[in-house]
Design an enzyme around this catalytic site. Structure first.
Site, PDB file in Angstrom:
ATOM      1  N   GLY A 228       2.892 -21.845 -17.582  1.00  0.00           N
ATOM      2  CA  GLY A 228       3.845 -22.162 -18.633  1.00  0.00           C
ATOM      3  C   GLY A 228       3.472 -23.453 -19.340  1.00  0.00           C
ATOM      4  O   GLY A 228       2.446 -24.073 -19.063  1.00  0.00           O
ATOM      5  N   ALA A 229       4.336 -23.878 -20.253  1.00  0.00           N
ATOM      6  CA  ALA A 229       4.097 -25.108 -21.007  1.00  0.00           C
ATOM      7  C   ALA A 229       4.069 -26.306 -20.060  1.00  0.00           C
ATOM      8  O   ALA A 229       4.927 -26.443 -19.182  1.00  0.00           O
ATOM      9  CB  ALA A 229       5.194 -25.286 -22.054  1.00  0.00           C
ATOM     10  N   ARG A 230       3.048 -27.153 -20.226  1.00  0.00           N
ATOM     11  CA  ARG A 230       2.894 -28.379 -19.428  1.00  0.00           C
ATOM     12  C   ARG A 230       2.835 -28.105 -17.923  1.00  0.00           C
ATOM     13  O   ARG A 230       3.210 -28.943 -17.108  1.00  0.00           O
ATOM     14  CB  ARG A 230       4.043 -29.358 -19.717  1.00  0.00           C
ATOM     15  CG  ARG A 230       4.124 -29.846 -21.144  1.00  0.00           C
ATOM     16  CD  ARG A 230       2.863 -30.576 -21.559  1.00  0.00           C
ATOM     17  NE  ARG A 230       3.031 -31.284 -22.810  1.00  0.00           N
ATOM     18  CZ  ARG A 230       2.051 -31.833 -23.503  1.00  0.00           C
ATOM     19  NH1 ARG A 230       0.811 -31.731 -23.055  1.00  0.00           N
ATOM     20  NH2 ARG A 230       2.273 -32.478 -24.618  1.00  0.00           N
ATOM     21  N   SER A 231       2.354 -26.939 -17.560  1.00  0.00           N
ATOM     22  CA  SER A 231       2.259 -26.592 -16.139  1.00  0.00           C
ATOM     23  C   SER A 231       1.039 -27.201 -15.475  1.00  0.00           C
ATOM     24  O   SER A 231       0.967 -27.274 -14.248  1.00  0.00           O
ATOM     25  CB  SER A 231       2.216 -25.073 -15.976  1.00  0.00           C
ATOM     26  OG  SER A 231       1.067 -24.538 -16.620  1.00  0.00           O
ATOM     27  N   LYS A 233      -2.086 -25.984 -16.537  1.00  0.00           N
ATOM     28  CA  LYS A 233      -3.080 -24.903 -16.569  1.00  0.00           C
ATOM     29  C   LYS A 233      -4.381 -25.334 -17.223  1.00  0.00           C
ATOM     30  O   LYS A 233      -5.471 -24.945 -16.782  1.00  0.00           O
ATOM     31  CB  LYS A 233      -2.501 -23.676 -17.277  1.00  0.00           C
ATOM     32  CG  LYS A 233      -2.085 -23.879 -18.721  1.00  0.00           C
ATOM     33  CD  LYS A 233      -1.397 -22.641 -19.270  1.00  0.00           C
ATOM     34  CE  LYS A 233      -1.010 -22.825 -20.747  1.00  0.00           C
ATOM     35  NZ  LYS A 233      -0.030 -23.927 -20.933  1.00  0.00           N
ATOM     36  N   ALA A 251     -11.730 -23.982 -28.695  1.00  0.00           N
ATOM     37  CA  ALA A 251     -10.337 -24.270 -29.038  1.00  0.00           C
ATOM     38  C   ALA A 251      -9.874 -23.251 -30.071  1.00  0.00           C
ATOM     39  O   ALA A 251     -10.430 -23.175 -31.169  1.00  0.00           O
ATOM     40  CB  ALA A 251     -10.205 -25.686 -29.585  1.00  0.00           C
ATOM     41  N   THR A 252      -8.870 -22.468 -29.729  1.00  0.00           N
ATOM     42  CA  THR A 252      -8.407 -21.411 -30.629  1.00  0.00           C
ATOM     43  C   THR A 252      -7.239 -21.857 -31.504  1.00  0.00           C
ATOM     44  O   THR A 252      -6.767 -21.087 -32.337  1.00  0.00           O
ATOM     45  CB  THR A 252      -7.968 -20.183 -29.820  1.00  0.00           C
ATOM     46  OG1 THR A 252      -6.925 -20.585 -28.907  1.00  0.00           O
ATOM     47  CG2 THR A 252      -9.129 -19.600 -29.044  1.00  0.00           C
ATOM     48  N   HIS A 269      -6.326 -33.457 -24.940  1.00  0.00           N
ATOM     49  CA  HIS A 269      -7.287 -32.507 -24.366  1.00  0.00           C
ATOM     50  C   HIS A 269      -8.715 -33.003 -24.581  1.00  0.00           C
ATOM     51  O   HIS A 269      -9.553 -32.950 -23.676  1.00  0.00           O
ATOM     52  CB  HIS A 269      -7.123 -31.127 -25.020  1.00  0.00           C
ATOM     53  CG  HIS A 269      -5.982 -30.342 -24.462  1.00  0.00           C
ATOM     54  ND1 HIS A 269      -6.120 -29.062 -23.995  1.00  0.00           N
ATOM     55  CD2 HIS A 269      -4.682 -30.659 -24.284  1.00  0.00           C
ATOM     56  CE1 HIS A 269      -4.951 -28.615 -23.552  1.00  0.00           C
ATOM     57  NE2 HIS A 269      -4.061 -29.565 -23.740  1.00  0.00           N
ATOM     58  N   ARG A 270      -9.007 -33.481 -25.775  1.00  0.00           N
ATOM     59  CA  ARG A 270     -10.365 -33.920 -26.097  1.00  0.00           C
ATOM     60  C   ARG A 270     -10.778 -35.103 -25.232  1.00  0.00           C
ATOM     61  O   ARG A 270     -11.911 -35.175 -24.752  1.00  0.00           O
ATOM     62  CB  ARG A 270     -10.455 -34.281 -27.584  1.00  0.00           C
ATOM     63  CG  ARG A 270     -11.868 -34.623 -28.051  1.00  0.00           C
ATOM     64  CD  ARG A 270     -11.884 -34.958 -29.520  1.00  0.00           C
ATOM     65  NE  ARG A 270     -11.532 -33.806 -30.352  1.00  0.00           N
ATOM     66  CZ  ARG A 270     -10.466 -33.755 -31.139  1.00  0.00           C
ATOM     67  NH1 ARG A 270      -9.626 -34.780 -31.206  1.00  0.00           N
ATOM     68  NH2 ARG A 270     -10.230 -32.673 -31.871  1.00  0.00           N
TER      69      ARG A 270
END
Length: 398
Positions: A228-231, A233, A251-252, A269-270
């Protein structure tokens, strides 16, 4: 060469003294680890740690035959008492070689952090590389593969990536995780993280034979990481490829003009990624999966689906009924077929949205349903599937 690992933990040991964390709380009994120290053929001791004599005795060995004691890193705290009969401990200057009376040759390998790595060649020609905690070789290139590498696999996965890039770690190299800290829970989680890096962890007191065949951990070629969000993953997916060089990060999501929150997420992320990784922003995944190249990290399939639904006009009911649904199915089938046929190592990330609140709009429900179908189809083509909940990875398929 025969190695006995007198300890396999961080210099502070595991559990760390006085640490109340969950990992330290369960690192007791067989899961406890003394500071890493290695006895080579009973003649060479790499790192002198408290209790080395007792640790050797528990493993069925004696330090009476040790002819050389070498240190790899600065030792904080009070000086470790030298057991009677052992030669004085020292460090070999970077780049210098040392011949031990036992027939072993030792070369000091420069590190990018305080400390010294040691390349040990045994009388029979087998080669071992032992790295200090938090250390990675500086400037090593064109090295033929070692038979065994002992390294801080979990603390410095990029060091293993560099060794792979230079040729020092090959398909048959036995990689052993040492200097194990409390950042990784012991037990199955430790084994899983080591295996993802192509390494294995062994208990204190283990005796290993350098050059002896040992099955290299089986790395799944295709992995799907759900959450889920902020899990956590994305972090989990990045950790699975942290020990490999030249990863291509796909990155999509693209860029969103004027969206400061999105820009902050992309920047986070980067900044986490190793500098050697290359980033490509695209939703054209099938050609990438069909091409030869380094491992792919695709983040994420939910954003890919958003783009695919945009392209076919899936948000409009009339368009959806009059060909949009069919065109989306075709695009998804193309992606799933590409995942099935790919020869590359792939880690894909996707959102798990089926357990939340039912979306209030038809378009929201359509997206949820299509993402569930996409996740199931891709998972069916992957050897390994993980679900990340609250930062904890649950293995669904392996």
């Amino acid at each position: 060469m025969e190695l006995t690992l007198l300890g396999t933990g961080t210099p502070e040991g595991l559990p760390r003294p006085g640490c109340p964390c969950a990992a330290c709380a369960v690192s007791v009994g067989a899961r406890a680890r003394a500071a890493t120290a290695v006895l080579v053929d009973g003649a060479l001791l790499l790192d002198l740690t408290p209790g080395a004599v007792l640790a050797a005795a528990r493993a069925g060995h004696s330090l009476a035959g040790v002819r050389q004691v070498l240190l790899t890193h600065p030792h904080d705290g009070p000086a470790v008492e030298l057991p009677p009969g052992l030669p004085a401990a020292g460090r070999v200057p970077d780049g210098r070689e040392l011949a031990v009376i036992s027939g072993h040759r030792v070369r000091a390998v420069p590190m990018d952090a305080p400390g010294t790595g040691y390349e040990v060649t045994g009388p029979d020609g087998d080669r071992l590389l032992y790295l200090p905690p938090g250390g990675s070789p500086a400037g090593e290139s064109g090295v033929r593969p070692y038979d065994m590498v002992l390294a801080d696999v979990l603390g410095r996965p990029d060091a293993l990536a560099r060794l792979r890039a230079s040729g020092a770690v090959g398909p048959a190299t036995d990689v052993i995780a040492v200097h194990i800290d409390h950042d990784t829970p012991p037990g199955s989680e430790l084994d899983r993280r080591c295996a993802a890096a192509g390494a294995r962890a062994v208990p204190d007191g283990a005796t290993l034979i350098v050059g002896e065949y040992h099955a290299v951990p089986d790395l799944p070629r295709r992995t799907l990481v759900l959450g889920g969000a902020r899990s956590g993953k994305s972090v989990e997916a990045e950790q699975r490829l942290g020990a490999f060089p030249e990863v291509q990060y796909v990155a999509t999501g693209g860029t969103r003009e004027g969206d400061a929150d999105w820009a902050a997420r992309v920047s986070l992320h980067r900044d986490r990624r190793p500098g050697s990784w290359r980033t490509l922003e695209t939703c054209e995944l099938a050609p990438l999966l069909a091409a030869e190249g380094p491992p792919l990290l695709i983040d994420c399939l939910a954003l890919w689906l958003t783009d695919a639904m945009d392209r076919v006009g899936a948000w409009d009911e009339d368009t959806w009924v009059n060909g949009g649904q069919r065109r989306l199915r075709e695009r998804i089938a193309e992606l799933v077929a590409a995942v099935r046929a790919t020869r590359r190592t792939v880690v894909a990330v996707s959102n798990e949205v089926g357990s939340g609140v039912v979306p209030a709009t038809p378009a929201g429900r359509r997206f949820r349903d299509e993402l569930g179908r996409l996740n199931a189809a891709v998972a069916g083509e992957c050897e390994h599937v993980l679900l990340v909940v609250a930062g904890q990875a649950i293995v669904l398929k392996q």
